[in-house]
Design a protein around this motif. Structure first.
Motif, PDB file in Angstrom:
ATOM      1  N   ALA B  90      44.274  42.261  23.779  1.00 35.02           N
ATOM      2  CA  ALA B  90      42.876  42.576  24.082  1.00 35.02           C
ATOM      3  C   ALA B  90      42.097  41.312  24.442  1.00 35.02           C
ATOM      4  O   ALA B  90      41.314  41.307  25.391  1.00 35.02           O
ATOM      5  CB  ALA B  90      42.232  43.284  22.894  1.00 35.02           C
ATOM      6  N   ILE B  91      42.338  40.245  23.678  1.00 34.28           N
ATOM      7  CA  ILE B  91      41.630  38.985  23.980  1.00 34.28           C
ATOM      8  C   ILE B  91      42.072  38.478  25.347  1.00 34.28           C
ATOM      9  O   ILE B  91      41.259  38.058  26.174  1.00 34.28           O
ATOM     10  CB  ILE B  91      41.908  37.943  22.881  1.00 34.28           C
ATOM     11  CG1 ILE B  91      41.186  38.356  21.606  1.00 34.28           C
ATOM     12  CG2 ILE B  91      41.457  36.548  23.341  1.00 34.28           C
ATOM     13  CD1 ILE B  91      41.323  37.379  20.477  1.00 34.28           C
ATOM     14  N   ASN B  92      43.355  38.571  25.586  1.00 36.22           N
ATOM     15  CA  ASN B  92      43.926  38.141  26.854  1.00 36.22           C
ATOM     16  C   ASN B  92      43.354  38.935  28.022  1.00 36.22           C
ATOM     17  O   ASN B  92      43.138  38.423  29.116  1.00 36.22           O
ATOM     18  CB  ASN B  92      45.436  38.310  26.810  1.00 36.22           C
ATOM     19  CG  ASN B  92      46.131  37.209  27.588  1.00 36.22           C
ATOM     20  OD1 ASN B  92      45.509  36.202  27.903  1.00 36.22           O
ATOM     21  ND2 ASN B  92      47.383  37.410  27.917  1.00 36.22           N
ATOM     22  N   ALA B  93      43.079  40.200  27.750  1.00 38.68           N
ATOM     23  CA  ALA B  93      42.548  41.065  28.797  1.00 38.68           C
ATOM     24  C   ALA B  93      41.060  40.808  29.025  1.00 38.68           C
ATOM     25  O   ALA B  93      40.452  41.479  29.863  1.00 38.68           O
ATOM     26  CB  ALA B  93      42.786  42.523  28.440  1.00 38.68           C
ATOM     27  N   PRO B  96      35.706  40.936  24.507  1.00 38.11           N
ATOM     28  CA  PRO B  96      35.061  40.038  23.548  1.00 38.11           C
ATOM     29  C   PRO B  96      35.903  39.977  22.271  1.00 38.11           C
ATOM     30  O   PRO B  96      36.431  41.023  21.838  1.00 38.11           O
ATOM     31  CB  PRO B  96      33.716  40.693  23.263  1.00 38.11           C
ATOM     32  CG  PRO B  96      33.567  41.823  24.217  1.00 38.11           C
ATOM     33  CD  PRO B  96      34.856  42.065  24.898  1.00 38.11           C
ATOM     34  N   PRO B  97      36.033  38.813  21.647  1.00 37.17           N
ATOM     35  CA  PRO B  97      36.905  38.661  20.477  1.00 37.17           C
ATOM     36  C   PRO B  97      36.615  39.672  19.374  1.00 37.17           C
ATOM     37  O   PRO B  97      37.536  40.237  18.787  1.00 37.17           O
ATOM     38  CB  PRO B  97      36.614  37.241  19.999  1.00 37.17           C
ATOM     39  CG  PRO B  97      36.101  36.528  21.210  1.00 37.17           C
ATOM     40  CD  PRO B  97      35.421  37.552  22.066  1.00 37.17           C
ATOM     41  N   LEU B  98      35.315  39.926  19.134  1.00 38.73           N
ATOM     42  CA  LEU B  98      34.973  40.853  18.052  1.00 38.73           C
ATOM     43  C   LEU B  98      35.569  42.233  18.315  1.00 38.73           C
ATOM     44  O   LEU B  98      36.134  42.877  17.426  1.00 38.73           O
ATOM     45  CB  LEU B  98      33.453  40.947  17.910  1.00 38.73           C
ATOM     46  CG  LEU B  98      32.981  41.628  16.625  1.00 38.73           C
ATOM     47  CD1 LEU B  98      33.401  40.801  15.406  1.00 38.73           C
ATOM     48  CD2 LEU B  98      31.480  41.831  16.634  1.00 38.73           C
ATOM     49  N   ALA B 100      38.137  42.857  20.198  1.00 37.59           N
ATOM     50  CA  ALA B 100      39.597  42.743  20.099  1.00 37.59           C
ATOM     51  C   ALA B 100      40.039  42.837  18.645  1.00 37.59           C
ATOM     52  O   ALA B 100      41.015  43.531  18.321  1.00 37.59           O
ATOM     53  CB  ALA B 100      40.054  41.423  20.704  1.00 37.59           C
ATOM     54  N   VAL B 101      39.310  42.157  17.783  1.00 33.88           N
ATOM     55  CA  VAL B 101      39.634  42.207  16.352  1.00 33.88           C
ATOM     56  C   VAL B 101      39.508  43.640  15.830  1.00 33.88           C
ATOM     57  O   VAL B 101      40.392  44.160  15.140  1.00 33.88           O
ATOM     58  CB  VAL B 101      38.709  41.253  15.559  1.00 33.88           C
ATOM     59  CG1 VAL B 101      38.795  41.528  14.060  1.00 33.88           C
ATOM     60  CG2 VAL B 101      39.066  39.809  15.852  1.00 33.88           C
ATOM     61  N   GLY B 102      38.398  44.297  16.219  1.00 30.79           N
ATOM     62  CA  GLY B 102      38.184  45.681  15.810  1.00 30.79           C
ATOM     63  C   GLY B 102      39.325  46.571  16.279  1.00 30.79           C
ATOM     64  O   GLY B 102      39.845  47.410  15.530  1.00 30.79           O
ATOM     65  N   LEU B 103      39.747  46.341  17.500  1.00 36.16           N
ATOM     66  CA  LEU B 103      40.836  47.133  18.073  1.00 36.16           C
ATOM     67  C   LEU B 103      42.133  46.929  17.278  1.00 36.16           C
ATOM     68  O   LEU B 103      42.869  47.878  16.997  1.00 36.16           O
ATOM     69  CB  LEU B 103      41.030  46.716  19.537  1.00 36.16           C
ATOM     70  CG  LEU B 103      41.514  47.800  20.495  1.00 36.16           C
ATOM     71  CD1 LEU B 103      40.553  48.969  20.522  1.00 36.16           C
ATOM     72  CD2 LEU B 103      41.708  47.207  21.888  1.00 36.16           C
ATOM     73  N   GLY B 104      42.378  45.656  16.938  1.00 35.10           N
ATOM     74  CA  GLY B 104      43.581  45.339  16.156  1.00 35.10           C
ATOM     75  C   GLY B 104      43.578  46.069  14.821  1.00 35.10           C
ATOM     76  O   GLY B 104      44.563  46.707  14.426  1.00 35.10           O
ATOM     77  N   TRP B 156      37.032  31.982  18.426  1.00 37.39           N
ATOM     78  CA  TRP B 156      36.698  31.812  17.002  1.00 37.39           C
ATOM     79  C   TRP B 156      37.676  32.569  16.110  1.00 37.39           C
ATOM     80  O   TRP B 156      37.821  32.280  14.937  1.00 37.39           O
ATOM     81  CB  TRP B 156      35.272  32.245  16.706  1.00 37.39           C
ATOM     82  CG  TRP B 156      34.952  33.679  17.063  1.00 37.39           C
ATOM     83  CD1 TRP B 156      34.346  34.096  18.200  1.00 37.39           C
ATOM     84  CD2 TRP B 156      35.238  34.851  16.300  1.00 37.39           C
ATOM     85  NE1 TRP B 156      34.227  35.460  18.204  1.00 37.39           N
ATOM     86  CE2 TRP B 156      34.774  35.956  17.044  1.00 37.39           C
ATOM     87  CE3 TRP B 156      35.847  35.078  15.057  1.00 37.39           C
ATOM     88  CZ2 TRP B 156      34.899  37.264  16.600  1.00 37.39           C
ATOM     89  CZ3 TRP B 156      35.963  36.391  14.608  1.00 37.39           C
ATOM     90  CH2 TRP B 156      35.497  37.464  15.385  1.00 37.39           C
ATOM     91  N   VAL B 157      38.348  33.529  16.696  1.00 36.90           N
ATOM     92  CA  VAL B 157      39.298  34.301  15.886  1.00 36.90           C
ATOM     93  C   VAL B 157      40.351  33.374  15.290  1.00 36.90           C
ATOM     94  O   VAL B 157      40.790  33.557  14.145  1.00 36.90           O
ATOM     95  CB  VAL B 157      39.970  35.395  16.738  1.00 36.90           C
ATOM     96  CG1 VAL B 157      41.022  36.135  15.938  1.00 36.90           C
ATOM     97  CG2 VAL B 157      38.927  36.368  17.265  1.00 36.90           C
TER      98      VAL B 157
END
Lengths: 536, 325
Positions: B90-93, B96-98, B100-104, B156-157
């Motif tokens: 997601a981050i690569n795509a 936004p990091p937040l 992506a984290v939520g998705l993870g 920041w992740v």
């Protein structure tokens, strides 16, 4: 066996003492069992009977005291040693492996092939013969034990002991889960065993039965001997007095405007109240209550659950105790389970307060004010490893919940209150239920229904395996609940309690309700006849 | 009566302290080793052990719940790998990091939910369902990552697991703080909520719980979903540590997680366990690994010691619980 004197008792236990931590379970207890005797070991729950027989079997070691088997010193290291010495136990909570077949269970631990020439066919024949000897040839050898009824499981266990060539047989509440007919058969078996020189220690709360079957008795109270003697020389009143240490005025509750249907009940109650010593009367003596029959609380309309053989129709009114009589396996338990939604329903429906209720799950039934007390205390009734508090409050957390969070203090206070009401003996509300005696466990299960404040109570053998005092208490509670307008379905295999407690009694035979009458319209004999023949 | 009450109180104290004593014993042994004495109990080392524990600890929070409820989750480690891959992807795509984290985290939760749904609907034992899910999640992770590591730009992740956190007043890595916060939260949930009591009841006797009106299926699905969410969070931490999404990471980690719960007093037959115990279990294993590494002992020694500890911890537990009946 030839070297010892022929008149040596089959078993002699002297000065047996056993302590658990600070509590003393047995204090210098004696028991002498003559050869070929049926010896009743009597006492309230927690009097030390189970501990004593566990010591006898080798499951526990005494702190002090000595035992002799047929005159020879006997110090069993473990239950297997006990079994090999000819002491076999038939425990209150049956010890069978549910997945194994009848044959495998009976041979478990003794699968001796003596050099390999003992053929399985011989063993099977022996088992068949034993089962026939016990009047239960219908029990199949290849049926997994879990598919058998509690009654049949017990027969399997007795067969195992007989196959073990036991010389001393300990039966702990053998009839508590048996219907009357099975009990009669068991007594025949006991007489046969006696005739073959087997001695039996018989633990039971059914005193009428004890008097029928036992030759001698020993009474324990609080871990001490309080009396012993020959059955023929003792009266039931005297024994009850020894056991209880205090008087119960009435075993069965007094209900206004009701004449007790059976002379037996009148007899039991009069015997108990003439044993009354304290002229002021027992403070707990139940006052007469009034059962006022209200509207229909629960109605079964051709209800058939997946485990029921036949569809059942019945009405239960508010303020009434409706007894369900019948033999074990007649479909009473299955009916309760289908009503409560524990078993899926196949056809028919249930009406609750006149409203048709389809496909309700247990949690929805509880929301509608229903509560069920299971006959299978260990398997289903209680979470044994959890505390009394957890068990008592599990079905109603509402009062202690605020935004999903529980007030543990309030919860254990409520549990303590019910423990007091029902006189549950425990170390505290945080103790695991597994450590309680059978009767106290049963009271915990009942306390849960009372705490839940259910409007309709489905009670399945609520007094199984518990002492007279606790029974009287439970009867009294049932009667008071009915007086408050609650409806109770009461399954029991013990006719006197049905006759003594119920307003109406329905008899089940092979899955069907054959007759419903007011309790006064039934007698011990007519119940028996209806339950065994299906003709009212 | 008073004596009895004191006894039970003493017993609860012992029960609580026993895993602690194990931890203290291990700390004592290593800090008395002359070779590493000076370094072992240093703040820097403690911080590093704490950071290393985060991934297993988060997994163990969920696993404690599952095990108390009478289940098991073998898919935990695969789920961690899958969640870390999804986060990296997601981050690569360019998300936004937040997000992506939520998705993870949600990926982890979804896997857990499916576990719970299958266990309750198909009425199969959790061992089988989660063993199947172990393969499925791992396979999907490799599929998404195209069987390679996914490189993702630094954000920041990646600082969540930094040993020296950026605002230095944080003292510990943000991941460690998250672990502490969630551990406290889960301990509260287990002890003080209706849901928590229901989980204990189900683990102790599911039939009885059902009879008491506990909605056992629903509770079990929630249990597995929560366990999945923790695996998802753990996967995010894994990604944060590695800075890449690696589908082959954490193989066999589910056994470490289960071991931590069991060392901490969790019973595989259900109804018993605690968050505090499991966390101590996590740290017992983390300090062991750390100490052995500092001593320069080979890997196999660590494995043997951890094996011995698992067996010893569980046997001690049994002796402690032996009842006088």
């Amino acid at each position: 066996m030839t070297s010892v004197p022929a008149d040596a008792p089959a078993l002699e236990m002297r000065g047996i003492t056993k302590r658990f931590g600070a509590t003393s379970a047995l204090e210098g207890v004696d028991l002498v069992l003559r050869k070929g005797d049926v010896h009743a070991l009597l006492g309230e729950n927690g009097a030390g009977k189970s501990t004593l027989v566990k010591i006898l079997s080798g499951a526990l070691r005494p702190d002090r005291g000595e035992m002799r088997l047929a005159g020879r010193p006997y110090h069993p290291a473990d239950p297997l040693h006990g079994r090999r010495s000819g002491v076999s136990m038939i425990y209150q909570e049956l010890n069978l492996a549910p997945h194994l077949t009848v044959e495998e269970n009976i041979m478990l631990g003794t699968e001796v092939h003596s050099g390999g020439f003992l053929k399985r066919r011989d063993v099977r024949k022996k088992i068949k013969d034993t089962l026939t000897f016990l009047h239960h040839p219908e029990i199949g050898l290849d049926v997994p034990v879990r598919q058998l009824s509690v009654g049949s499981r017990q027969i399997v266990e007795i067969s195992r002991a007989i196959m073990d060539k036991a010389r001393i047989l300990v039966m702990d509440e053998p009839t508590s889960s048996l219907a009357r007919e099975d009990t009669e058969r068991l007594f025949e078996v006991i007489r046969k065993l006696k005739a073959e020189g087997v001695s039996i220690i018989y633990i039971s709360h059914f005193l009428e039965e004890v008097r029928e079957v036992a030759d001698a008795y020993t009474v324990l109270r609080d871990g001490q001997n309080v009396g012993a003697g020959r059955m023929a020389e003792a009266t039931l009143d005297a024994i009850i007095q020894l056991m209880v240490g205090q008087k119960i005025a009435d075993l069965f509750p007094r209900v206004k405007g009701r004449a007790f249907g059976s002379p037996l009940i009148r007899d039991i109650n009069t015997r108990l109240s003439t044993a009354e010593a304290d002229p002021r009367g027992e403070p707990g003596a139940p006052a007469a209550v009034d059962h006022e029959r209200g509207e229909v609380a629960l109605s079964l309309n051709g209800l058939k659950g997946v485990r029921m053989a036949e569809a059942v129709s019945l009405d239960l009114h508010r303020g009434e105790i409706l007894g369900l009589a019948g033999l074990v396996g007649a479909g009473r338990t299955e009916t309760l389970r289908a009503v409560f939604g524990l078993d899926p329903r196949q056809s028919g429906w249930v009406e609750i307060g006149g409203v048709k209720a389809l496909k309700l799950k247990p949690w929805q039934m509880i929301q509608r004010g229903f509560g069920l007390l299971s006959e299978d205390r260990q398997g289903e009734g209680l979470a044994l490893a959890r505390s009394l508090t957890d068990n008592i409050t599990l079905s109603r957390f509402g009062p202690y919940r605020r935004w999903g969070f529980l007030s543990l203090k309030k919860r254990s206070r409520a549990a303590l209150q019910w423990m007091g009401e029902l006189k549950i003996k425990a170390q505290g509300s945080g103790q695991a239920v597994a450590g309680l005696s059978g009767g106290n466990q049963q009271k915990v299960a009942l306390a849960r229904l009372l705490h839940q404040d259910a409007d309709v109570l489905l009670l399945d053998e609520p007094t199984r395996g518990i002492d007279v005092l606790s029974k009287a208490q439970i009867y009294d509670w049932m009667s008071r609940l009915a007086a408050r307008g609650k409806g109770i379905l009461f399954v029991s295999s013990y006719f006197p309690e049905l006759l003594g407690v119920c307003d109406r009694i329905a008899v089940f035979f092979r899955g069907q309700v054959v007759d419903v009458r007011p309790a006064a319209g039934w007698s011990d004999e007519s119940l028996m006849a209806a339950a065994t023949t299906g003709k009212g | 009566m008073r004596i009895v009450r004191q006894q039970t109180r003493l017993q609860t104290l012992i029960n609580l302290l026993a895993p602690f004593l194990g931890l203290i014993l291990i700390l004592a042994i290593f800090s008395s080793m002359p070779d590493i004495q000076s370094r072992f109990l240093r703040l820097a080392n403690l911080k590093s052990v704490a950071t290393q524990s985060v991934i297993v600890a988060l997994g163990a929070l969920g696993m404690t719940l599952v095990i108390i409820g009478g289940g098991i989750d073998l898919s935990a480690a695969s789920n961690i790998a899958l969640s870390s891959v999804v986060t990296a992807y997601a981050i690569n795509a360019g998300l936004p990091p937040l997000l992506a984290v939520g998705l993870g985290i949600l990926t982890g939760g979804a896997v857990g939910f499916v576990n719970g749904a299958l266990i309750t609907r198909l009425r199969l034992v959790p061992f089988i369902i989660t063993m199947g899910m172990m393969g499925i999640a791992r396979g999907v992770a490799k599929w998404i990552a195209d069987n390679q590591k996914i490189d993702a730009p630094l954000t920041w992740v990646n600082e969540l697991m930094a040993k020296s956190p950026r605002p230095s007043w944080l003292m510990l890595a943000p991941g460690v703080w998250l672990m502490i916060v969630f551990a406290v939260a889960m301990a509260v949930v287990l002890r003080y909520t209706v849901f928590g009591r229901h989980v204990f009841a189900i683990g102790s006797n599911e039939a009885a719980a059902r009879l008491c009106g506990v909605r056992t299926n629903r509770a079990k699905i929630i249990v597995y979903a929560i366990a999945g969410l923790f695996c998802g969070l753990s996967g995010v931490m894994e990604f944060s540590r590695l800075t890449v999404g690696d589908p082959t990471v954490a193989v066999g980690l589910e056994l470490d997680i289960i071991a931590a719960v069991v060392i901490g007093g969790g019973s595989l037959s259900g109804g018993e366990g605690s968050i505090l115990g499991s966390m101590i279990g996590v740290f017992i294993m983390a300090f062991l690994r750390n100490g052995c590494t500092m001593m320069g002992w080979p890997n196999y020694i660590q494995e043997i010691i951890i094996g011995v500890i698992i067996v010893a911890a569980v046997s001690l537990d049994r002796i402690r619980h032996r009842r006088p009946t």
